[in-house]
Enzyme design. Structure first.
Site, PDB file in Angstrom:
ATOM      1  N   ASN A 183       0.847  -1.200   0.000  1.00 45.27           N
ATOM      2  CA  ASN A 183       0.000   0.000   0.000  1.00 45.27           C
ATOM      3  C   ASN A 183       0.880   1.246   0.000  1.00 45.27           C
ATOM      4  O   ASN A 183       2.104   1.145   0.018  1.00 45.27           O
ATOM      5  CB  ASN A 183      -0.950  -0.021   1.209  1.00 45.27           C
ATOM      6  CG  ASN A 183      -0.184  -0.098   2.505  1.00 45.27           C
ATOM      7  OD1 ASN A 183       0.564   0.802   2.845  1.00 45.27           O
ATOM      8  ND2 ASN A 183      -0.346  -1.206   3.222  1.00 45.27           N
ATOM      9  N   LYS A 218       9.038 -16.852 -10.689  1.00 44.79           N
ATOM     10  CA  LYS A 218       8.292 -15.708 -11.211  1.00 44.79           C
ATOM     11  C   LYS A 218       7.086 -16.209 -12.035  1.00 44.79           C
ATOM     12  O   LYS A 218       7.252 -17.078 -12.902  1.00 44.79           O
ATOM     13  CB  LYS A 218       9.231 -14.880 -12.100  1.00 44.79           C
ATOM     14  CG  LYS A 218       8.681 -13.549 -12.462  1.00 44.79           C
ATOM     15  CD  LYS A 218       9.701 -12.757 -13.268  1.00 44.79           C
ATOM     16  CE  LYS A 218       8.969 -11.672 -14.020  1.00 44.79           C
ATOM     17  NZ  LYS A 218       9.624 -11.304 -15.246  1.00 44.79           N
ATOM     18  N   LYS A 259     -11.502  -3.589  18.971  1.00 42.93           N
ATOM     19  CA  LYS A 259     -10.147  -4.106  19.236  1.00 42.93           C
ATOM     20  C   LYS A 259      -9.727  -3.880  20.693  1.00 42.93           C
ATOM     21  O   LYS A 259      -8.605  -4.205  21.059  1.00 42.93           O
ATOM     22  CB  LYS A 259      -9.141  -3.439  18.295  1.00 42.93           C
ATOM     23  CG  LYS A 259      -9.413  -3.690  16.796  1.00 42.93           C
ATOM     24  CD  LYS A 259      -8.189  -3.356  15.947  1.00 42.93           C
ATOM     25  CE  LYS A 259      -8.521  -3.415  14.468  1.00 42.93           C
ATOM     26  NZ  LYS A 259      -7.345  -3.336  13.614  1.00 42.93           N
TER      27      LYS A 259
HETATM   28  N1  CTP Z   1      -3.423  -3.296  12.190  1.00 39.49           N
HETATM   29  C1  CTP Z   1      -2.621  -4.316  12.668  1.00 39.49           C
HETATM   30  N2  CTP Z   1      -2.604  -5.524  12.052  1.00 39.49           N
HETATM   31  C2  CTP Z   1      -3.373  -5.743  10.970  1.00 39.49           C
HETATM   32  C3  CTP Z   1      -4.191  -4.733  10.471  1.00 39.49           C
HETATM   33  C4  CTP Z   1      -4.186  -3.512  11.119  1.00 39.49           C
HETATM   34  O1  CTP Z   1      -1.913  -4.099  13.665  1.00 39.49           O
HETATM   35  N3  CTP Z   1      -3.325  -6.919  10.377  1.00 39.49           N
HETATM   36  C5  CTP Z   1      -3.483  -2.019  12.911  1.00 39.49           C
HETATM   37  C6  CTP Z   1      -2.887  -0.846  12.188  1.00 39.49           C
HETATM   38  O2  CTP Z   1      -1.525  -0.660  12.504  1.00 39.49           O
HETATM   39  C7  CTP Z   1      -3.751   0.305  12.683  1.00 39.49           C
HETATM   40  C8  CTP Z   1      -5.104  -0.329  12.851  1.00 39.49           C
HETATM   41  O3  CTP Z   1      -4.840  -1.693  13.073  1.00 39.49           O
HETATM   42  O4  CTP Z   1      -3.314   0.761  13.948  1.00 39.49           O
HETATM   43  C9  CTP Z   1      -5.956  -0.180  11.635  1.00 39.49           C
HETATM   44  O5  CTP Z   1      -7.117  -0.907  11.840  1.00 39.49           O
HETATM   45  P1  CTP Z   1      -7.788  -1.799  10.717  1.00 39.49           P
HETATM   46  O6  CTP Z   1      -9.065  -2.262  11.311  1.00 39.49           O
HETATM   47  O7  CTP Z   1      -6.944  -2.877  10.217  1.00 39.49           O
HETATM   48  O8  CTP Z   1      -7.922  -0.795   9.586  1.00 39.49           O
HETATM   49  P2  CTP Z   1      -8.457  -1.175   8.200  1.00 39.49           P
HETATM   50  O9  CTP Z   1      -7.615  -2.197   7.546  1.00 39.49           O
HETATM   51  O10 CTP Z   1      -8.590   0.112   7.502  1.00 39.49           O
HETATM   52  O11 CTP Z   1      -9.817  -1.844   8.663  1.00 39.49           O
HETATM   53  P3  CTP Z   1     -11.180  -1.908   7.932  1.00 39.49           P
HETATM   54  O12 CTP Z   1     -10.929  -2.703   6.713  1.00 39.49           O
HETATM   55  O13 CTP Z   1     -12.051  -2.584   8.937  1.00 39.49           O
HETATM   56  O14 CTP Z   1     -11.567  -0.473   7.712  1.00 39.49           O
END
Ligand code: CTP
Length: 399
Positions: A210, A289, A341
């Site tokens: 990302n 690959k 969370k």
């Molecule tokens: N995070 C994490 N481990 C993951 C995913 C996210 O520690 N596998 C943490 C990120 O560092 C951040 C927070 O969770 O602090 C973001 O929350 P998250 O719910 O994962 O955000 P999105 O991916 O945007 O969730 P959603 O798809 O529900 O909007």
């Protein structure tokens, strides 16, 4: 040896004979590792020319509020956001009165109104002006607004008087400026931070990832170290250098990140999940690959562990802070994540075109069970310090 490593110092120079000492101050700031931009008031420019400050700082000097060319290069709002600290040295009686009134009719006063960075003034004036009730009242007002005062010193004055009102020497001012950043609010604490993106391998040369730059997490790490904490930064791949005194652990995938976090979590008082962790990873990583033999290619993905939720679920775990990057319903989604969370705090920001990722500035809505603070758009380094101060307040039970 003082350090202002990578700090952006905006030096405001106003009309006083002490302005000649500000030239030396620029050299002290630069010598301590800071980047310096100088704003000269009309009065300041009567004492030292812009060219002197331009040559010493290596940056263009700003003098006018409404100058189309200067605004096109770095406008007053941009300058206000750029600054990690604004130091007004010398601060004449006139500038002090203008700041106390909240004026915005010249560049320096407008900047001081617009910045979220800490402001310090180094007064310089005749002892009678210094003692005048009007000046005393103005200084009292500035101090109630959190504007820090450096000096003045006592001694011979340019006008022949002897008494208080001399601007402090450049070396002293540089030391006091460095002390602004070393708050000590997390002294003795151990802080674990995740930052940057993760990369989820598809084959030996490709991955899913990302647009996270890691800048926010790195700024938080720097602020935490300056607040006196021992900081470990578990970082996905970024182009950034670790701030001084921060222990960095490099990882690639979400699973690597989780392993590194869990290895260090037992020793941590505070955990801040600033990484943009990939929610999914490919089920199979191709050994070679992948060749483009098919018209359609389907990748099968599986959920990654949620590092933040796992940390928050630990028994006797650390004070846990998460981030929420949202494109809609910011507060509602952030509150949902805070509760789901079981976090102690969540910092939410807008993402999408032209927001947050890859940029140097950002804004945050910080939410806990019983508090909500909006941190307005500013540089990520200022925002990092504001967030660390909020975390420290809640961690120590003061909010
Ligand atoms: N995070 C994490 N481990 C993951 C995913 C996210 O520690 N596998 C943490 C990120 O560092 C951040 C927070 O969770 O602090 C973001 O929350 P998250 O719910 O994962 O955000 P999105 O991916 O945007 O969730 P959603 O798809 O529900 O909007």
């Amino acid at each position: 040896m003082i350090s202002l490593n990578n700090k952006h110092i905006l030096l405001g120079v106003s009309g006083s004979i002490a302005a000649y000492k500000s030239a030396e101050l620029v050299r002290c700031f630069k010598g301590a590792g800071a980047e310096v931009r100088v704003v000269l008031t009309k009065g300041g420019a009567e004492f030292v020319t812009p060219l002197t400050f331009q040559a010493l700082s290596g940056n263009p000097v700003s003098t006018e509020l409404l100058d189309t060319e200067a605004e096109a290069a770095m406008g007053h709002i941009e300058l206000a956001r750029w600054a990690d600290a604004v130091i007004v040295a010398p601060a004449s009686a006139n500038v002090i009165a203008r700041l106390a009134q909240g004026r915005a009719d010249d560049l320096l006063s407008a900047l001081c109104l617009a910045t979220a960075a800490p402001i310090a003034i180094a007064p310089a004036m005749n002892q009678h002006m210094w003692a005048n009730a009007a000046t005393r009242e103005n200084l009292r007002q500035l101090s109630t607004r959190g504007i820090v005062q450096f000096g003045p010193g006592d001694g011979d004055q340019a006008c022949g008087d002897v008494g208080p009102g001399r601007m402090l020497e450049a070396g002293q001012l540089a030391r006091l400026t460095a002390a602004i950043f070393d708050t000590g609010s997390l002294a003795g604490c151990t802080v674990l931070i995740t930052a940057g993106p993760t990369q989820e391998a598809i084959d030996p040369v490709r991955y899913l990832s990302n647009r996270s730059s890691g800048k926010m997490g790195y700024a938080i790490a720097q602020a935490a170290v300056e607040a006196g904490a021992k900081v470990t930064l578990v970082s996905g791949p970024t182009a950034l250098r670790a701030p001084p005194r921060v222990e960095r652990i490099d990882v690639r995938s979400a699973q690597h990140m989780r392993d590194a976090v869990m290895q260090h979590i037992a020793d941590s008082d505070i955990f801040i999940g600033a990484a943009a962790v990939a929610d999914y990873r490919p089920v199979h990583i191709a050994g070679q690959k992948i060749k483009k033999t098919e018209d359609m290619l389907t990748l099968e993905l599986q959920r990654n562990p949620d590092i933040l939720a796992d940390v928050a679920a630990l028994k006797n775990g650390p004070f846990t802070v998460g981030f929420a990057a949202e494109t809609e319903n910011l507060e509602q989604h952030a509150r949902g994540k805070l509760q789901r969370k079981k976090l102690d705090m969540i910092a939410a920001n807008w993402v999408g075109e032209n927001t947050a990722f890859e940029r140097d500035d950002n804004a945050l809505l910080v939410i806990t069970a019983n508090d909500k603070q909006q941190l307005a758009t500013t540089s990520k380094s200022v925002l990092g310090r504001q967030l660390i101060e909020l975390i420290s307040k809640h961690y120590h039970g003061g909010a």
